[in-house]
Design a protein around this motif. Structure first.
Motif, short mmCIF file in Angstrom:
data_model
loop_
_atom_site.label_atom_id
_atom_site.label_comp_id
_atom_site.label_asym_id
_atom_site.label_seq_id
_atom_site.Cartn_x
_atom_site.Cartn_y
_atom_site.Cartn_z
N CYS A 367 0.84 -1.21 0.00
CA CYS A 367 0.00 0.00 0.00
C CYS A 367 0.87 1.25 0.00
N ARG A 368 1.88 1.26 0.84
CA ARG A 368 2.76 2.44 0.89
C ARG A 368 3.60 2.54 -0.39
N GLY A 369 4.05 1.40 -0.88
CA GLY A 369 4.86 1.42 -2.10
C GLY A 369 4.09 1.97 -3.29
N TYR A 370 2.87 1.49 -3.48
CA TYR A 370 2.09 1.93 -4.63
C TYR A 370 1.52 3.34 -4.43
N ASP A 371 1.23 3.72 -3.20
CA ASP A 371 0.77 5.10 -2.95
C ASP A 371 1.89 6.10 -3.25
N ASN A 372 3.13 5.70 -2.91
CA ASN A 372 4.33 6.48 -3.25
C ASN A 372 4.18 7.95 -2.86
N ALA A 373 3.88 8.17 -1.59
CA ALA A 373 3.53 9.52 -1.12
C ALA A 373 4.64 10.54 -1.35
N ASP A 374 5.91 10.13 -1.22
CA ASP A 374 7.00 11.09 -1.38
C ASP A 374 7.72 10.97 -2.72
N GLY A 375 7.21 10.10 -3.60
CA GLY A 375 7.82 9.93 -4.91
C GLY A 375 9.13 9.18 -4.90
N ARG A 376 9.47 8.51 -3.78
CA ARG A 376 10.76 7.84 -3.65
C ARG A 376 10.63 6.32 -3.47
N TRP A 377 9.42 5.79 -3.63
CA TRP A 377 9.22 4.36 -3.48
C TRP A 377 9.51 3.64 -4.80
N LEU A 378 10.23 2.52 -4.70
CA LEU A 378 10.53 1.66 -5.85
C LEU A 378 10.00 0.27 -5.53
N VAL A 379 9.13 -0.25 -6.37
CA VAL A 379 8.59 -1.60 -6.18
C VAL A 379 9.24 -2.51 -7.22
N ASN A 380 9.71 -3.66 -6.78
CA ASN A 380 10.38 -4.60 -7.68
C ASN A 380 9.87 -6.01 -7.41
N PRO A 381 9.59 -6.80 -8.45
CA PRO A 381 9.26 -8.21 -8.21
C PRO A 381 10.44 -8.93 -7.59
N MET A 382 10.18 -10.06 -6.94
CA MET A 382 11.27 -10.91 -6.48
C MET A 382 12.15 -11.27 -7.67
N PHE A 383 13.45 -11.33 -7.44
CA PHE A 383 14.40 -11.56 -8.53
C PHE A 383 14.44 -13.03 -8.97
N ILE A 384 13.99 -13.93 -8.10
CA ILE A 384 13.89 -15.35 -8.42
C ILE A 384 12.46 -15.79 -8.15
N ASP A 385 11.84 -16.42 -9.13
CA ASP A 385 10.48 -16.94 -8.99
C ASP A 385 9.51 -15.87 -8.48
N PRO A 386 9.38 -14.75 -9.19
CA PRO A 386 8.49 -13.68 -8.73
C PRO A 386 7.03 -14.11 -8.74
N LEU A 387 6.25 -13.46 -7.88
CA LEU A 387 4.82 -13.76 -7.80
C LEU A 387 4.08 -13.15 -8.99
N PRO A 388 3.00 -13.81 -9.44
CA PRO A 388 2.14 -13.19 -10.46
C PRO A 388 1.34 -12.05 -9.83
N GLN A 389 0.58 -11.37 -10.65
CA GLN A 389 -0.23 -10.26 -10.15
C GLN A 389 -1.22 -10.75 -9.10
N LYS A 390 -1.32 -9.98 -8.00
CA LYS A 390 -2.29 -10.30 -6.95
C LYS A 390 -3.70 -10.01 -7.46
#
Length: 429
Positions: A367-390
């Motif tokens: 929630c905080r990552g996608y809201d990105n209130a300060d413009g400094r959040w970076l969201v990244n999938p897991m680098f090995i076996d990432p999850l599909p879209q929730k």
């Protein structure tokens, strides 16, 4: 003793924080414009894959906050969670599995001695499964007694017994501790820190050698049988260190377990923070060191959620007492924080330069990552076996955050408004 850091002086925040409401930030100190590319500035490896423009944004933060910025002053601080942030899978699970397969859990006088929150139902289940024929203080034969191994694994993973009864009960602050996390270090009471570190090193060798995707069985429990360092995170830590950052691991694993792994990314014991058992005559006890104004004892303050902030403030920035639980002024906060779960959300949100969220579908963090209130959040999938879209959305506006009493509440911004529900947008293919 951990090395003391020279810090810019500033006023410490004194207002206590609500469970899921970060204090409003003071204005960050001015920074010089990002320097033009120079070959002598530490650079992230461009051959390693990051999602979208995350690598470029991380590089910009490193250039602005690190030694190439030309701003001088104290070294900026970066902190990483460990499990599923720096490595794929869980080092505590791996160590416990190895210990159960090699008969390294010592029989306690009473299972209720292992945790102040352990329920009578859990005590009965463990006593029934593990028996009483082994002398107190001697190894339980968990490699041959599947029922005993199963009860321990089930309590660790679900906080319930094999029959489904609650394993822990009582009062605790749900943003500062969780009994089943404290219970694993407590299970190793009677061993020396050096011995626990050696168990973790043996588990490390076994899990690094196992093929990616492999599993293992302990009792009747099937769990991951491999661990891998993420190449991208190893490179990020290397680059941060080269750029003058003071880099730490802050993990909810037992500290001797975390220390067995952190050297693999070039970090020493002084830069590895985990759960710290009290010792007596050189042996681990079930007592756990507190933080801030929380006393040593049963484990009321772990490096867990708000407890990670406390440990960072206390151990890195040398802020003592109740103030260690509070968000500090920008000069006494991380420049960079990285995590993968709600257990990391407080310290990652505290960072002033960039917040890296590895997507494992944990609601408050995402929630905080996608809201990105300060413009400094970076969201990244897991680098090995990432999850599909929730599927659906994260329930940010209603139940996305945990309150101190364990209830679920909205995820709030600094101004008190609720973050709207968020769609999962950064995920694996």
């Amino acid at each position: 003793m951990r090395a003391k850091r020279t810090l810019v002086t500033g006023l410490l925040a004194t207002a206590a924080l609500a469970a899921s409401v970060p204090a409003a930030d003071a204005t960050p100190p001015a920074t010089s414009p990002a320097p033009a590319y120079r070959t002598n500035c530490p650079q992230l490896d461009t051959s390693l894959t990051w999602y979208g423009d995350n690598r470029a944004k991380l590089q910009k933060m490193i250039d602005e906050r690190g030694s190439c910025s030309g701003t001088g002053g104290p070294r900026p601080v970066a902190a990483f969670d460990w499990d599923n942030t720096v490595v794929k899978n869980d080092i505590t699970d791996a160590t416990l599995a190895w210990a159960l397969k090699h008969d390294k859990i010592l029989r306690p006088k009473s299972w209720t001695d292992t945790s102040a929150w352990l329920t009578p139902a859990a005590d009965r289940a463990l006593t029934r499964a593990c028996g009483t024929s082994v002398p107190v203080g001697r190894p339980l034969p968990t490699s041959r007694n599947a029922a005993c191994a199963d009860e321990i694994m089930e309590i660790r993973s679900t906080a319930t017994t094999m029959s489904g009864e609650e394993a822990f009960a009582g009062d605790w602050n749900h943003r500062r501790t969780v009994p089943e996390y404290a219970w694993i270090p407590q299970l190793f009471a009677g061993h020396s820190p050096k011995a626990l570190n050696s168990f973790a090193r043996k588990a490390r060798a076994e899990n690094l050698a196992a093929p990616v995707g492999s599993t293992q069985t302990v009792g009747t429990h099937k769990l991951a049988g491999y661990i891998r360092y993420y190449d991208q995170q190893k490179d990020l830590i290397r680059t941060l260190k080269a750029a003058g950052f003071d880099v730490y691991i802050v993990s909810a694993s037992s500290e001797p377990i975390a220390e067995a792994w952190s050297g693999g990314v070039g970090l020493d014991r002084e830069h590895t923070i985990g759960i710290r058992n009290l010792t007596r005559h050189g042996k681990l006890t079930t007592g756990i060191r507190g933080c801030g104004d929380v006393a040593d004892g049963r484990g009321d303050a772990l490096p867990f959620m708000d407890g990670k902030r406390c440990m960072i403030n206390q151990e890195i920035f040398k802020i003592k007492g109740a103030n260690a639980w509070q968000r500090q002024d920008p000069a006494h906060r991380l420049a960079f924080g990285a995590g993968d779960a709600d257990t990391d959300v407080t310290f990652v949100d505290d960072a002033t330069g960039a917040h890296l969220a590895i997507n494992r579908n944990k609601p408050e963090l995402m929630c905080r990552g996608y809201d990105n209130a300060d413009g400094r959040w970076l969201v990244n999938p897991m680098f090995i076996d990432p999850l599909p879209q929730k599927p659906g959305t994260y329930p940010c506006a209603t139940t996305g955050a945990a309150a101190e009493d364990g209830s679920h509440v909205p995820v709030l911004r600094a101004d008190g408004t609720a973050i709207p529900d968020q769609t999962d947008r950064v995920f694996g293919g």
